[in-house]
Design a protein around this motif. Sequence first.
Motif, PDB file in Angstrom:
ATOM      1  N   ALA A  24      -4.347  -1.785  -4.540  1.00 25.00           N
ATOM      2  CA  ALA A  24      -5.232  -0.418  -3.851  1.00 25.00           C
ATOM      3  C   ALA A  24      -6.111   0.485  -4.679  1.00 25.00           C
ATOM      4  O   ALA A  24      -6.896   0.746  -3.216  1.00 25.00           O
ATOM      5  CB  ALA A  24      -3.577   0.243  -4.018  1.00 25.00           C
ATOM      6  N   GLY A  27      -9.799  -0.667  -4.048  1.00 28.18           N
ATOM      7  CA  GLY A  27      -9.866  -0.690  -2.344  1.00 28.18           C
ATOM      8  C   GLY A  27      -9.531  -1.451  -1.741  1.00 28.18           C
ATOM      9  O   GLY A  27      -9.921  -1.541  -0.616  1.00 28.18           O
ATOM     10  N   GLY A  29      -6.845  -2.790  -0.154  1.00 27.86           N
ATOM     11  CA  GLY A  29      -5.516  -1.786   0.349  1.00 27.86           C
ATOM     12  C   GLY A  29      -4.858  -3.262   0.937  1.00 27.86           C
ATOM     13  O   GLY A  29      -4.297  -2.570   2.416  1.00 27.86           O
ATOM     14  N   TYR A  30      -4.325  -3.866   0.753  1.00 26.84           N
ATOM     15  CA  TYR A  30      -3.647  -5.265   1.166  1.00 26.84           C
ATOM     16  C   TYR A  30      -2.495  -4.878   0.470  1.00 26.84           C
ATOM     17  O   TYR A  30      -2.661  -5.081  -0.620  1.00 26.84           O
ATOM     18  CB  TYR A  30      -4.019  -6.737   1.002  1.00 26.84           C
ATOM     19  N   ARG A  31      -1.217  -5.079   1.471  1.00 25.99           N
ATOM     20  CA  ARG A  31       0.279  -4.304   0.937  1.00 25.99           C
ATOM     21  C   ARG A  31       1.353  -5.639   1.340  1.00 25.99           C
ATOM     22  O   ARG A  31       1.675  -6.196   2.594  1.00 25.99           O
ATOM     23  CB  ARG A  31       0.718  -3.207   1.559  1.00 25.99           C
ATOM     24  N   VAL A  73      -7.633  -5.763   7.328  1.00 27.41           N
ATOM     25  CA  VAL A  73      -6.927  -5.016   6.407  1.00 27.41           C
ATOM     26  C   VAL A  73      -8.466  -5.027   5.463  1.00 27.41           C
ATOM     27  O   VAL A  73      -9.924  -3.572   5.154  1.00 27.41           O
ATOM     28  CB  VAL A  73      -6.332  -5.423   5.127  1.00 27.41           C
TER      29      VAL A  73
END
Length: 137
Positions: A24, A27, A29-31, A73
């Motif tokens: 995160a 950058g 941002g994959y969750r 994303v």
Amino acid sequence: MTCSPARTRCTSPVRTAPPEGPLAERGFGYRPFELGLARFEAILRVILADYCGEGTSWTEVGTLIDLVDKWNVGLGGGTVTDAVWGLDGAVCIGAQPRIFPYSDIKCDTKAKPPMCGTAAQTQTTYNNSGVVWSRTP
């Protein structure tokens, strides 16, 4: 990360990270709790440049990549195709992958993905078979 003496291959264990972790912070941002395990594992393969889906990384720390994905994303960008990715590894590899030339990439347990081809062919591959398209700036 473990690399061969000639630094031609590196292996790295796959690890997950919390939403505030290194993935995160960089950058991406994959969750995992939003994507599900299979999709998150696919993103880890992309980030590690695990083209064959066998756990071997073909990149180095600090290598820049831009991502387009089917989950909205990735922010896009980049001009040179690294690879188009499915859930189990690369569907095709660009003529100029991140660090190692296409000819140096080896797969141990399955056939190496083919080269992606022209921009139009790569777009078609992404539309039909890919979930992520990685590019270098």
